[in-house]
Design a protein around this motif. Structure first.
Motif, PDB file in Angstrom:
ATOM      1  N   THR A 197       0.826  -1.210   0.000  1.00 53.25           N
ATOM      2  CA  THR A 197       0.000   0.000   0.000  1.00 53.25           C
ATOM      3  C   THR A 197       0.864   1.266   0.000  1.00 53.25           C
ATOM      4  O   THR A 197       0.350   2.355   0.214  1.00 53.25           O
ATOM      5  N   GLY A 246      -3.470   7.583  -0.560  1.00 54.85           N
ATOM      6  CA  GLY A 246      -3.242   6.765   0.616  1.00 54.85           C
ATOM      7  C   GLY A 246      -3.258   7.448   1.965  1.00 54.85           C
ATOM      8  O   GLY A 246      -2.761   6.884   2.937  1.00 54.85           O
ATOM      9  N   HIS A 261       0.900   6.237  -2.870  1.00 54.87           N
ATOM     10  CA  HIS A 261       0.455   5.175  -3.768  1.00 54.87           C
ATOM     11  C   HIS A 261       0.413   5.689  -5.208  1.00 54.87           C
ATOM     12  O   HIS A 261       0.072   6.850  -5.445  1.00 54.87           O
ATOM     13  N   THR A 267      -7.800   0.849  -2.671  1.00 57.28           N
ATOM     14  CA  THR A 267      -7.240   0.063  -1.568  1.00 57.28           C
ATOM     15  C   THR A 267      -8.197  -0.037  -0.376  1.00 57.28           C
ATOM     16  O   THR A 267      -7.773  -0.441   0.704  1.00 57.28           O
ATOM     17  N   HIS A 316      -7.486  -2.252   3.199  1.00 62.46           N
ATOM     18  CA  HIS A 316      -7.433  -1.493   4.446  1.00 62.46           C
ATOM     19  C   HIS A 316      -8.502  -1.958   5.431  1.00 62.46           C
ATOM     20  O   HIS A 316      -8.245  -2.043   6.637  1.00 62.46           O
TER      21      HIS A 316
END
Length: 399
Positions: free
Chosen positions: A91, A356, A375, A383, A387
């Motif tokens: 990530t 991110g 990211h 993501t 997460h």
């Protein structure tokens, strides 16, 4: 999508000056593109003009009870098990800090970052100004049902003319705007020139806002997340308070929360503070703000945020309008005062920024997570699943 390797900028030969070859040099043109972003998001205030938000003269001490997460495993977005360290690398993590019941239980820095390094927060900035708006509403300085043009008559010819302050706060204003980062032709890329590109963004965001005249629907009938709405809110706060955004944030949240480091807010091409994406801060200072919020708005026995302001945010926004916006990776959620709210399971409030940046808080359990990243993909929905899985695994480890 095949992503590039998560290189660290100190070992990648990336930097801003003539000592670096042109293909490795960070510039005002490429700094938001990977891999240049790996350096730039920790140095944005050096690339773009900024204004300082001064630290507290009495910083809040942070207690620690550190745990080792090296043995933690979690499913990725496909269901395959990965280690915690693989999650951090995949990530593109720059910083990851976990608070639990008032103490730091985990703190990790990568990509050349340290506890003293400010990082660009992008749209986490929006949530700070949403909180400030709720404070001013609680103090009857700002009228939530007033039309925006009561405070900013310059928007009378724009699509914001028929919008209320509350609709700005909850992004139910209905102003048409395309914020699909994956689309190179989306309006957000042209709009962001008013932030970062002096030769094309003349007049800054205030001029750009006046040019938004199309509508996607009547005010109050749909939720759509769009950055210009936060900039319009910043303009309203500027007028309602009679103060600069940096002074308002510093006086009302930053120093009262006991933040130990200076923060910075970036300035657009006309010298206006960027309410939609401009804040730079350290992970530990976001932890101090999180502790203030999780503590009910109180620090050292003094109110920083009135209870009515936090109650308004925690109550959430219109869930039906949120569900109608196609938020598949954020089910059972809503959006209120520039904060993302989760209503079922472990109820949470979140501030999110592209590439991110995440501030996640569970008032019921005392859990808070601060993570910064660089990211390659802008949108955080890319993501969300991994997460969510990481938070679930982390919650289990803390239990």
């Amino acid at each position: 999508m095949k992503l590039p390797p998560p290189l660290d900028w100190p070992s990648a030969g990336i930097g801003p000056d003539e000592h670096f070859p042109p293909e490795r040099r960070v510039t005002r043109e490429n700094w938001r593109i990977y891999p240049y972003s790996r350096w730039a998001f920790q140095h944005a205030r050096e690339l773009v003009p900024s204004r300082v938000i001064r630290r507290s003269s009495n910083p809040r001490e942070l207690d620690e009870a550190l745990i080792d997460l090296g043995g933690l495993v979690l499913p990725d977005e496909t269901g395959e098990l990965i280690t915690w360290n693989e999650f951090l690398a995949r990530t593109y993590t720059d910083a990851f800090l976990v608070l639990h019941r008032g103490r730091i239980v985990y703190e990790h820095y990568a990509n050349g970052m340290t506890a003293e390094t400010p990082h660009l927060l992008f749209s986490i900035t929006k949530s700070f100004f949403g909180l400030l708006a709720e404070i001013l509403i609680a103090e009857e300085v700002l009228e939530p049902e007033a039309p925006v043009i009561r405070y900013v008559p310059e928007l009378a010819e724009s699509a914001f003319a028929s919008v209320t302050v509350r609709q700005l706060l909850d992004m139910t204003d209905g102003v048409a705007f395309d914020e699909e980062y994956a689309n190179p032709e989306a309006e957000i890329h042209q709009y962001s020139e008013s932030y970062w590109t002096p030769q094309r963004g003349f007049g800054g965001v205030f001029e750009a806002l006046k040019k938004l005249t199309a509508r996607a629907g009547p005010p109050g009938t749909l939720f759509r997340y769009r950055t210009p709405v936060a900039d319009a809110l910043g303009w309203v706060l500027l007028r309602a308070s009679g103060q600069s955004l940096s002074k308002l944030l510093g006086d009302r949240i930053w120093r009262p929360s006991g933040c130990a480091d200076n923060a910075q807010i970036l300035l657009d091409t006309a010298g206006h503070e960027i309410a939609g994406a401009g804040l730079n801060a350290t992970a530990r200072d976001l932890a101090r703000v999180a502790l203030m919020i999780l503590g009910g708005g109180i620090v050292d026995g003094h109110w920083v945020v009135p209870p009515a302001a936090l109650d308004s945010i925690a109550g959430g926004g219109d869930r039906a309008l949120f569900a109608g916006a196609g938020m598949e990776t954020r089910p059972n959620g809503s959006y209120r005062s520039q904060w993302w709210i989760q209503h079922e399971g472990f109820e949470s409030i979140q501030a999110l920024g592209v590439f991110g940046q995440r501030l996640y808080m569970e008032p019921g359990s005392g859990l808070a997570i601060i993570r910064f990243g660089s990211h390659p993909v802008g949108g955080n929905s890319f993501t969300d699943v991994i997460h969510h899985n990481a938070i679930r695994a982390l919650r289990g480890a803390l239990a």
